[in-house]
Design a protein around this motif. Structure first.
Motif, PDB file in Angstrom:
ATOM      1  N   GLU A  21      70.735  74.265  14.163  1.00  0.00           N
ATOM      2  CA  GLU A  21      69.973  73.018  14.122  1.00  0.00           C
ATOM      3  C   GLU A  21      68.970  73.029  12.965  1.00  0.00           C
ATOM      4  N   ALA A  22      68.285  74.166  12.799  1.00  0.00           N
ATOM      5  CA  ALA A  22      67.322  74.283  11.699  1.00  0.00           C
ATOM      6  C   ALA A  22      68.044  74.183  10.356  1.00  0.00           C
ATOM      7  N   PHE A  23      69.181  74.866  10.242  1.00  0.00           N
ATOM      8  CA  PHE A  23      69.967  74.804   9.003  1.00  0.00           C
ATOM      9  C   PHE A  23      70.365  73.364   8.702  1.00  0.00           C
ATOM     10  N   ASP A  24      70.882  72.663   9.703  1.00  0.00           N
ATOM     11  CA  ASP A  24      71.351  71.297   9.495  1.00  0.00           C
ATOM     12  C   ASP A  24      70.211  70.388   9.046  1.00  0.00           C
ATOM     13  N   LEU A  25      69.058  70.514   9.676  1.00  0.00           N
ATOM     14  CA  LEU A  25      67.915  69.677   9.324  1.00  0.00           C
ATOM     15  C   LEU A  25      67.443  69.952   7.897  1.00  0.00           C
ATOM     16  N   VAL A  26      67.208  71.220   7.586  1.00  0.00           N
ATOM     17  CA  VAL A  26      66.605  71.581   6.296  1.00  0.00           C
ATOM     18  C   VAL A  26      67.603  71.441   5.152  1.00  0.00           C
ATOM     19  N   PHE A  27      68.821  71.956   5.333  1.00  0.00           N
ATOM     20  CA  PHE A  27      69.771  71.914   4.219  1.00  0.00           C
ATOM     21  C   PHE A  27      70.227  70.482   3.953  1.00  0.00           C
ATOM     22  N   THR A  28      70.392  69.687   5.008  1.00  0.00           N
ATOM     23  CA  THR A  28      70.748  68.279   4.798  1.00  0.00           C
ATOM     24  C   THR A  28      69.645  67.577   4.017  1.00  0.00           C
ATOM     25  N   HIS A  29      68.393  67.823   4.388  1.00  0.00           N
ATOM     26  CA  HIS A  29      67.265  67.235   3.650  1.00  0.00           C
ATOM     27  C   HIS A  29      67.309  67.647   2.183  1.00  0.00           C
ATOM     28  N   CYS A  30      67.534  68.921   1.920  1.00  0.00           N
ATOM     29  CA  CYS A  30      67.570  69.401   0.534  1.00  0.00           C
ATOM     30  C   CYS A  30      68.685  68.718  -0.261  1.00  0.00           C
ATOM     31  N   LYS A  31      69.839  68.524   0.364  1.00  0.00           N
ATOM     32  CA  LYS A  31      70.955  67.836  -0.310  1.00  0.00           C
ATOM     33  C   LYS A  31      70.609  66.370  -0.570  1.00  0.00           C
ATOM     34  N   ILE A  32      69.920  65.746   0.374  1.00  0.00           N
ATOM     35  CA  ILE A  32      69.498  64.359   0.185  1.00  0.00           C
ATOM     36  C   ILE A  32      68.514  64.258  -0.976  1.00  0.00           C
TER      37      ILE A  32
END
Length: 198
Positions: A21-32
């Motif tokens: 969940e943490a990976f999805d939140l943070v890495f998705t934000h970084c890609k955005i």
């Protein structure tokens, strides 16, 4: 300096993320943030190293993982530390200072030593300011997406209103960045990620 690949950066996120969940939140934000920066590079007259900006966008929030507790809760009280924590992670991983600075120098529109002392922030007293055009672009692009629950996109006007609580100098700094890089069109990104646009 050769910037690390997107795959290498993803592996680093996977290494430090305490949960899926943490990976999805943070890495998705970084890609955005990278998508926003890409758009700004295309529409502005700024001259930047796009590979360095990509790496900076994808790495800037890696320190957030160090703020999760054993129950998966994020330490909001010390969230402002995520930049220096990310700087430490990248330094430990052998990254050059040029990349580490994307972590420690993207908070708000820049933190001065005076800000740290006046607001009694839990940071070593120092200036945390984006200097290079690449650092400034990563910091600026980051302002348009928030990892709140649920995540959302933030318009330039909304961010200007938000940052005004920290002083007129912060509003002026944001407007200067907006004049340099323009304002992104967030409509398509918001729809694609199904995040609200506020």
């Amino acid at each position: 300096m050769a910037a690390p690949s997107a795959d290498d950066i993803r592996e680093l996120h996977e290494k430090y993320a305490p949960s899926a969940e943490a990976f999805d939140l943070v890495f998705t934000h970084c890609k955005i943030v990278w998508s926003i920066a890409e758009q700004l590079i295309a529409v502005s007259d700024c001259v930047v190293d796009a590979d360095l900006v990509r790496a900076g966008c994808l790495l800037h929030d890696i320190g957030v993982y160090r703020l999760y507790d054993r129950d998966g809760e994020l330490d909001q009280q010390n969230y402002v530390r995520h930049g220096v924590l990310g700087h430490e992670i990248l330094l430990k991983e052998g990254f050059p200072e040029e990349l580490c600075r994307f972590c420690s120098c993207h908070t708000g529109v820049g933190l001065t030593k005076q800000d740290v002392e006046r607001q009694r922030l839990p940071l070593p007293p120092a200036d945390y300011l984006a200097i290079s055009a690449e650092e400034q672009l990563v910091m600026y692009a980051d302002k348009f997406h928030s990892k709140t629950t649920p995540p959302k996109f933030v318009t330039a006007d909304s961010y200007a209103t938000y940052v005004s609580r920290f002083g007129d100098d912060k509003v002026a700094a944001f407007h200067s960045l907006r004049n340099t890089f323009g304002a992104p069109d967030l409509t398509e990104l918001a729809a694609g990620h199904q995040h609200a646009l506020a």
